[in-house]
Write an enzyme that holds these catalytic residues in place. Sequence first.
Site, PDB file in Angstrom:
ATOM      1  N   ARG A  15       6.934  15.458 -10.080  1.00  0.00           N
ATOM      2  CA  ARG A  15       8.308  14.906  -9.811  1.00  0.00           C
ATOM      3  C   ARG A  15       8.897  14.646 -11.084  1.00  0.00           C
ATOM      4  NH1 ARG A  15       6.505  10.688  -5.454  1.00  0.00           N
ATOM      5  NH2 ARG A  15       4.506  10.672  -6.761  1.00  0.00           N
ATOM      6  N   LYS A  75       6.167   7.774 -11.221  1.00  0.00           N
ATOM      7  CA  LYS A  75       5.095   6.872 -11.268  1.00  0.00           C
ATOM      8  C   LYS A  75       5.167   5.815 -12.267  1.00  0.00           C
ATOM      9  CE  LYS A  75       2.134   7.395  -8.600  1.00  0.00           C
ATOM     10  NZ  LYS A  75       2.396   6.782  -7.174  1.00  0.00           N
ATOM     11  N   TYR A  94       8.150   3.447  -9.443  1.00  0.00           N
ATOM     12  CA  TYR A  94       7.145   2.907  -8.538  1.00  0.00           C
ATOM     13  C   TYR A  94       6.121   2.278  -9.521  1.00  0.00           C
ATOM     14  CZ  TYR A  94       8.594   5.805  -4.445  1.00  0.00           C
ATOM     15  OH  TYR A  94       9.018   6.153  -3.478  1.00  0.00           O
ATOM     16  N   HIS A  96       3.539  -0.546  -7.857  1.00  0.00           N
ATOM     17  CA  HIS A  96       2.337  -0.970  -7.160  1.00  0.00           C
ATOM     18  C   HIS A  96       1.499  -1.846  -7.847  1.00  0.00           C
ATOM     19  CE1 HIS A  96       3.414   2.113  -4.032  1.00  0.00           C
ATOM     20  NE2 HIS A  96       3.407   3.024  -5.078  1.00  0.00           N
ATOM     21  N   SER A 133       7.204   7.906   1.629  1.00  0.00           N
ATOM     22  CA  SER A 133       6.111   7.743   2.859  1.00  0.00           C
ATOM     23  C   SER A 133       6.485   8.810   3.894  1.00  0.00           C
ATOM     24  CB  SER A 133       6.439   6.461   3.555  1.00  0.00           C
ATOM     25  OG  SER A 133       5.956   5.419   2.503  1.00  0.00           O
ATOM     26  N   VAL A 177       6.293   3.948   8.502  1.00  0.00           N
ATOM     27  CA  VAL A 177       6.780   5.508   8.111  1.00  0.00           C
ATOM     28  C   VAL A 177       5.899   6.469   7.952  1.00  0.00           C
ATOM     29  CG1 VAL A 177       8.502   6.714   6.293  1.00  0.00           C
ATOM     30  CG2 VAL A 177       8.868   4.178   7.182  1.00  0.00           C
ATOM     31  N   ARG A 202       6.480  -2.942  16.943  1.00  0.00           N
ATOM     32  CA  ARG A 202       6.412  -1.729  16.422  1.00  0.00           C
ATOM     33  C   ARG A 202       5.520  -0.731  17.229  1.00  0.00           C
ATOM     34  NH1 ARG A 202       9.291   1.930  14.228  1.00  0.00           N
ATOM     35  NH2 ARG A 202       7.949   3.650  13.336  1.00  0.00           N
ATOM     36  N   VAL A 266      -3.731   6.820   2.703  1.00  0.00           N
ATOM     37  CA  VAL A 266      -2.499   6.855   2.080  1.00  0.00           C
ATOM     38  C   VAL A 266      -2.337   5.589   1.407  1.00  0.00           C
ATOM     39  CG1 VAL A 266      -0.126   7.349   2.179  1.00  0.00           C
ATOM     40  CG2 VAL A 266      -1.767   8.501   3.799  1.00  0.00           C
ATOM     41  N   ALA A 299      -3.260   8.786  -4.970  1.00  0.00           N
ATOM     42  CA  ALA A 299      -2.128   7.983  -5.038  1.00  0.00           C
ATOM     43  C   ALA A 299      -0.655   8.509  -5.166  1.00  0.00           C
ATOM     44  CB  ALA A 299      -2.467   6.654  -5.938  1.00  0.00           C
ATOM     45  N   MET A 301       0.220  11.757  -3.625  1.00  0.00           N
ATOM     46  CA  MET A 301       0.530  12.781  -2.649  1.00  0.00           C
ATOM     47  C   MET A 301       1.747  13.515  -2.747  1.00  0.00           C
ATOM     48  SD  MET A 301      -1.235  11.061   0.521  1.00  0.00           S
ATOM     49  CE  MET A 301      -1.357  12.522   1.582  1.00  0.00           C
TER      50      MET A 301
HETATM   51  N1  LIG Z   1      -0.699   7.767  -1.593  1.00  0.00           N
HETATM   52  C1  LIG Z   1       0.725   8.056  -1.505  1.00  0.00           C
HETATM   53  O1  LIG Z   1       0.852   8.905  -2.491  1.00  0.00           O
HETATM   54  C2  LIG Z   1       1.594   7.601  -0.995  1.00  0.00           C
HETATM   55  C3  LIG Z   1       1.247   6.378  -0.627  1.00  0.00           C
HETATM   56  N2  LIG Z   1       2.226   5.663   0.187  1.00  0.00           N
HETATM   57  C4  LIG Z   1       1.976   4.137   0.856  1.00  0.00           C
HETATM   58  O2  LIG Z   1       1.508   4.326   2.383  1.00  0.00           O
HETATM   59  C5  LIG Z   1       1.440   2.972   2.586  1.00  0.00           C
HETATM   60  C6  LIG Z   1       2.213   2.761   3.942  1.00  0.00           C
HETATM   61  O3  LIG Z   1       3.543   3.017   3.475  1.00  0.00           O
HETATM   62  P1  LIG Z   1       4.824   2.836   4.826  1.00  0.00           P
HETATM   63  O4  LIG Z   1       4.426   3.588   5.989  1.00  0.00           O
HETATM   64  O5  LIG Z   1       6.172   3.129   4.251  1.00  0.00           O
HETATM   65  O6  LIG Z   1       4.981   1.353   4.982  1.00  0.00           O
HETATM   66  P2  LIG Z   1       5.685   0.578   6.321  1.00  0.00           P
HETATM   67  O7  LIG Z   1       5.836  -0.792   6.078  1.00  0.00           O
HETATM   68  O8  LIG Z   1       6.631   1.428   7.095  1.00  0.00           O
HETATM   69  O9  LIG Z   1       4.383   0.538   7.432  1.00  0.00           O
HETATM   70  C7  LIG Z   1       3.335  -0.245   7.447  1.00  0.00           C
HETATM   71  C8  LIG Z   1       2.827  -0.516   8.648  1.00  0.00           C
HETATM   72  O10 LIG Z   1       1.510  -1.432   8.517  1.00  0.00           O
HETATM   73  C9  LIG Z   1       1.509  -2.106   9.633  1.00  0.00           C
HETATM   74  N3  LIG Z   1       0.514  -3.078   9.528  1.00  0.00           N
HETATM   75  C10 LIG Z   1       0.438  -4.143   8.625  1.00  0.00           C
HETATM   76  N4  LIG Z   1      -0.694  -4.916   8.499  1.00  0.00           N
HETATM   77  C11 LIG Z   1      -1.254  -4.190   9.674  1.00  0.00           C
HETATM   78  C12 LIG Z   1      -2.636  -4.394  10.090  1.00  0.00           C
HETATM   79  N5  LIG Z   1      -3.569  -5.373   9.751  1.00  0.00           N
HETATM   80  N6  LIG Z   1      -3.296  -3.551  10.792  1.00  0.00           N
HETATM   81  C13 LIG Z   1      -2.494  -2.478  11.229  1.00  0.00           C
HETATM   82  N7  LIG Z   1      -1.242  -2.254  10.932  1.00  0.00           N
HETATM   83  C14 LIG Z   1      -0.771  -3.323   9.997  1.00  0.00           C
HETATM   84  C15 LIG Z   1       3.058  -2.735   9.537  1.00  0.00           C
HETATM   85  O11 LIG Z   1       3.297  -3.300  10.841  1.00  0.00           O
HETATM   86  C16 LIG Z   1       3.671  -1.532   9.553  1.00  0.00           C
HETATM   87  O12 LIG Z   1       3.881  -0.835  10.885  1.00  0.00           O
HETATM   88  C17 LIG Z   1       1.962   2.074   1.639  1.00  0.00           C
HETATM   89  O13 LIG Z   1       0.941   1.465   0.552  1.00  0.00           O
HETATM   90  C18 LIG Z   1       2.852   3.145   0.611  1.00  0.00           C
HETATM   91  O14 LIG Z   1       3.010   2.561  -0.697  1.00  0.00           O
HETATM   92  C19 LIG Z   1       3.570   6.030   0.487  1.00  0.00           C
HETATM   93  C20 LIG Z   1       3.849   7.257   0.061  1.00  0.00           C
HETATM   94  C21 LIG Z   1       2.909   8.011  -0.998  1.00  0.00           C
HETATM   95  C1  LIG Z   2       5.018   5.759  -3.107  1.00  0.00           C
HETATM   96  C2  LIG Z   2       4.423   6.413  -4.322  1.00  0.00           C
HETATM   97  O1  LIG Z   2       3.593   5.643  -5.302  1.00  0.00           O
HETATM   98  C3  LIG Z   2       4.440   7.859  -4.712  1.00  0.00           C
HETATM   99  O2  LIG Z   2       5.336   8.505  -4.208  1.00  0.00           O
HETATM  100  O3  LIG Z   2       3.903   8.163  -5.610  1.00  0.00           O
END
Ligand SMILES: NC(=O)C1=CN([C@@H]2O[C@H](COP(=O)(O)OP(=O)(O)OC[C@H]3O[C@@H](n4cnc5c(N)ncnc54)[C@H](O)[C@@H]3O)[C@@H](O)[C@H]2O)C=CC1
Ligand SMILES: CC(=O)C(=O)O
Length: 377
Positions: A15, A75, A94, A96, A133, A177, A202, A266, A299, A301
């Site tokens: 990206r 990143k 980003y 983190h 996300s 999300v 939710r 994720v 990290a 994706m």
């Molecule tokens: N690996 C990668 O390339 C990427 C990673 N991410 C990561 O994915 C993760 C999720 O992101 P989003 O969905 O946007 O966040 P979000 O805030 O939309 O959703 C997180 C959800 O987790 C729930 N939650 C919190 N504590 C909980 C628990 N103890 N048990 C069950 N559910 C719980 C919340 O209620 C919420 O619905 C983040 O860490 C984000 O940075 C996002 C994009 C790319």
């Molecule tokens: C959210 C994030 O760290 C990524 O899109 O790589």
Amino acid sequence: MIIGIPKEIKNNENRVALTPGGVTQFIANGHIVLVEKDAGNGSGFSNEAYTEAGAQVAELAKDVWSKADMIMKVKEPLPSEYGYFREGLILFTYLHLAAEPALAQALKDKGVTAIAYETVTEGRGLPLLTPMSEVAGRMAAQIGAQFLEKPKGGKGILLAGVPGVSRGKVTIIGGGVVGTNAAKMAIGLGADVTIIDLSAERLRQIDDIFGNQIKTLMSNPVNIANAVAEADLLICAVLIPGAKAPTLVSAEMVQSMKPGSVIVDVAIDQGGIVETVDHITTHDNPTYERYGVLHYAVANMPGAVPRTSTLALTNVTVPYALQIANKGAIIAIFENIALKAGVNTTGGKITYEAVARDLGYSYVPVEVALEKKLSVS
Ligand SMILES: NC(=O)C1=CN([C@@H]2O[C@H](COP(=O)(O)OP(=O)(O)OC[C@H]3O[C@@H](n4cnc5c(N)ncnc54)[C@H](O)[C@@H]3O)[C@@H](O)[C@H]2O)C=CC1
Ligand SMILES: CC(=O)C(=O)O
């Protein structure tokens, strides 16, 4: 202001933080944009496209970092980039930081104003995290389906099943999300899908969206243990904004999964929620095996689908970056509470509470960290 766009250097990070279309918006507002040579190649944007849009193309990363007032990245900076940090530099990317202690220390020590895309907050939403996300959630189901294939190391099941043979089971922990987008794809693939979340509100929304195409469960250790044990594919999508992700899936739970099952964590960018996810993986070498279960913990994706991701990311980042460039960081931060929530370090302090708590620093509110600068501005 001079806006610098370095080429991303993380493994398979294709990206770029600004498209040529974005460049025209900065130029129209009287700014200078410096793009490192070939920064846009991975996303299909040539050096010529940037110069036609009005940017200057710099040969080397150090030219971009040293001349820019604001660096826009995708990143988090890697250790080889820490040497470019300096007092007064604005970094918009980003970060983190709860999972990146050395980076937090370097930004703090050098007095960088670091605004993290993932903590810019509008109401209860995270507008600069959402599009990535959406991408990562959709990819998670796709990737999980692939790794369940025998030649990829999985148990050899088709998520859709076929008439007379059961569908595969997908458990998603975290119904935000990422979780909702993973569910859409998993349902589309024909899987039997369960979503677990901590928020009853939710879970109600998810029930309204998906009806009886999905099962919902409240997040607690018993429900998690049962749903993990029966999952062919476990997708981890929990977030507590800014904070280190909680460990919700123990090694014992992973051992209860059948051999050849797949985990896609994720949430690894915030440290991951699975005890056996003990390191970040890369697109080059995305999985490893523990207790017979394949673990995927990349990290970045969205870096694997850079054209879609760059366009989706810059759609949302450019309006905020323009406010910073037009007003200067201090006024932009204080006029826009969404941006203010994005400030993780400034004036040599850690200014995001969850980051400070998780990394053992004292938390200093942004207005206190910038007190002196405010009094002279
Ligand atoms: N690996 C990668 O390339 C990427 C990673 N991410 C990561 O994915 C993760 C999720 O992101 P989003 O969905 O946007 O966040 P979000 O805030 O939309 O959703 C997180 C959800 O987790 C729930 N939650 C919190 N504590 C909980 C628990 N103890 N048990 C069950 N559910 C719980 C919340 O209620 C919420 O619905 C983040 O860490 C984000 O940075 C996002 C994009 C790319
Ligand atoms: C959210 C994030 O760290 C990524 O899109 O790589």
